[in-house]
Design an enzyme around this catalytic site. Structure first.
Site, short mmCIF file in Angstrom:
data_model
loop_
_atom_site.label_atom_id
_atom_site.label_comp_id
_atom_site.label_asym_id
_atom_site.label_seq_id
_atom_site.Cartn_x
_atom_site.Cartn_y
_atom_site.Cartn_z
N SER A 1 0.88 -1.39 -0.19
CA SER A 1 -0.17 -0.13 0.04
C SER A 1 0.84 1.32 -0.10
O SER A 1 1.63 1.46 -0.86
CB SER A 1 -0.88 0.04 1.08
OG SER A 1 -2.08 1.00 1.25
N ASP B 1 -6.29 -3.23 -1.78
CA ASP B 1 -4.92 -2.85 -0.83
C ASP B 1 -4.27 -4.13 -0.28
O ASP B 1 -4.72 -5.26 0.11
CB ASP B 1 -5.64 -2.19 0.16
CG ASP B 1 -4.52 -1.22 0.98
OD1 ASP B 1 -3.70 -1.59 1.70
OD2 ASP B 1 -4.47 -0.15 0.70
#
Length: 313
Positions: free
Chosen positions: A34, A149
């Site tokens: 991320s 993510d």
């Protein structure tokens, strides 16, 4: 380097990278999830200082201008504006394998839940897949795989960077151990932090922005998605502003990532583990850049001796 997920907290990664650069430590491998993937990509792109200066001085207005609302089928933000903005730091035509160091970008396969480790292919697109916060950003189709993510499957990829060949690993964990909450006073303090007593959260600011700038049909739906943030926190005798749907997504991610991080670090211990005290920073608080960088620098100073002994030598 193993750079964890954590949204706006990820600016603290920069302090650690700068410290190693100042001591002429060559970083051969970076695995990032991320925001960690984004910072790793920016580092190897040679634009870390520019990235630090811009994100470190972000205001909430700068953030909402990067929000492009879409019909909330698989996310409420398209992410195209953010992709365009990130071209300031990451060449859209560069591939991961062309970088001066070895980078692994961690995302999550939406269908299987397995981590997706990207070590080749378009750099910017891989980053976009890794930062696709569930429910907030529309998932990203990357080479036929639907990505969300990286923090969902592997919030701190120590295992990934070790498999790449790293013998000494510095891990930056933005999901430190939770404080034990006992007593009404501590619980009240935590609630003040979570609901931002008499202060609008970034999630609610973004939600309001979406309502104002979206088309009529989306504004109509906003009342059902809690995007119609018309409440005045001062009208509540407790002074709390309840979280928007975006805040709920982010807090849920935070809980999940903390639990996953706790499990991952039990079996994959780095040479040096740095845990900046960013627990009170929300993952969307990019307008808190200066504070995050201050906390990051403090964490570096607290671990200076370990870094010098185990990494710099």
């Amino acid at each position: 380097m193993a750079l964890s997920s954590g949204g706006a907290k990820g600016l603290a990664h920069i302090n650690v990278l700068e410290f190693l650069d100042e001591h002429d430590v060559k970083i051969d491998y970076i695995a990032g999830s991320s925001i960690g993937a984004l910072v790793g990509a920016v580092y190897y792109s040679g634009t870390l200082s520019q990235f630090k200066n811009e994100f470190g001085s972000f205001s909430w207005r700068d953030i909402v201008h990067l929000v492009d609302p879409v019909f909330p089928k698989s996310g409420i933000i398209a992410g195209k504006k953010i992709m365009k903005y990130l071209e300031r730091f990451i060449d859209p035509d560069v591939n991961i394998e062309e970088l001066p160091g070895k980078l692994a970008i961690v995302a999550t396969d939406y269908f299987t839940g397995n981590p997706v480790i990207m070590r080749e292919g378009n750099l910017l697109k891989a980053v976009r897949g890794s930062i696709s916060i569930p429910g907030v950003f529309v998932p990203y189709d990357y080479d036929g795989r639907i990505l969300i993510d990286g923090g969902v499957a592997n919030p701190i990829p120590v295992d990934v960077v070790k498999k790449m060949g790293a013998k000494r690993v510095v891990a930056v964990n933005l999901h430190p151990s939770a404080e034990v909450i006992q007593g009404k006073k501590k619980l009240k303090k935590l609630k003040n932090i979570a609901f931002r007593r008499k202060k609008r959260t970034m999630g609610n600011r973004i939600a309001s922005h979406i309502k104002i700038n979206a088309s009529g049909w989306f504004s109509f739906l906003s009342s059902y998605l809690k995007l119609d943030d018309d409440s005045d926190p001062n009208e509540d005798p407790k002074g709390y502003e309840m979280p928007s749907i975006i805040d709920v997504f982010m807090q849920s991610m935070e809980v999940m990532e903390y639990m996953n991080t706790f499990a991952l670090l039990r079996y994959n211990k780095p040479s040096v583990l740095i845990e900046p005290a960013v627990r009170e920073i929300n993952g969307l608080d990019f307008d808190s850049g200066k504070e995050v960088l201050r906390i990051g620098q403090q964490a570096v100073e607290e671990n200076r001796k370990k870094l010098l002994r185990k990494i710099v030598r």
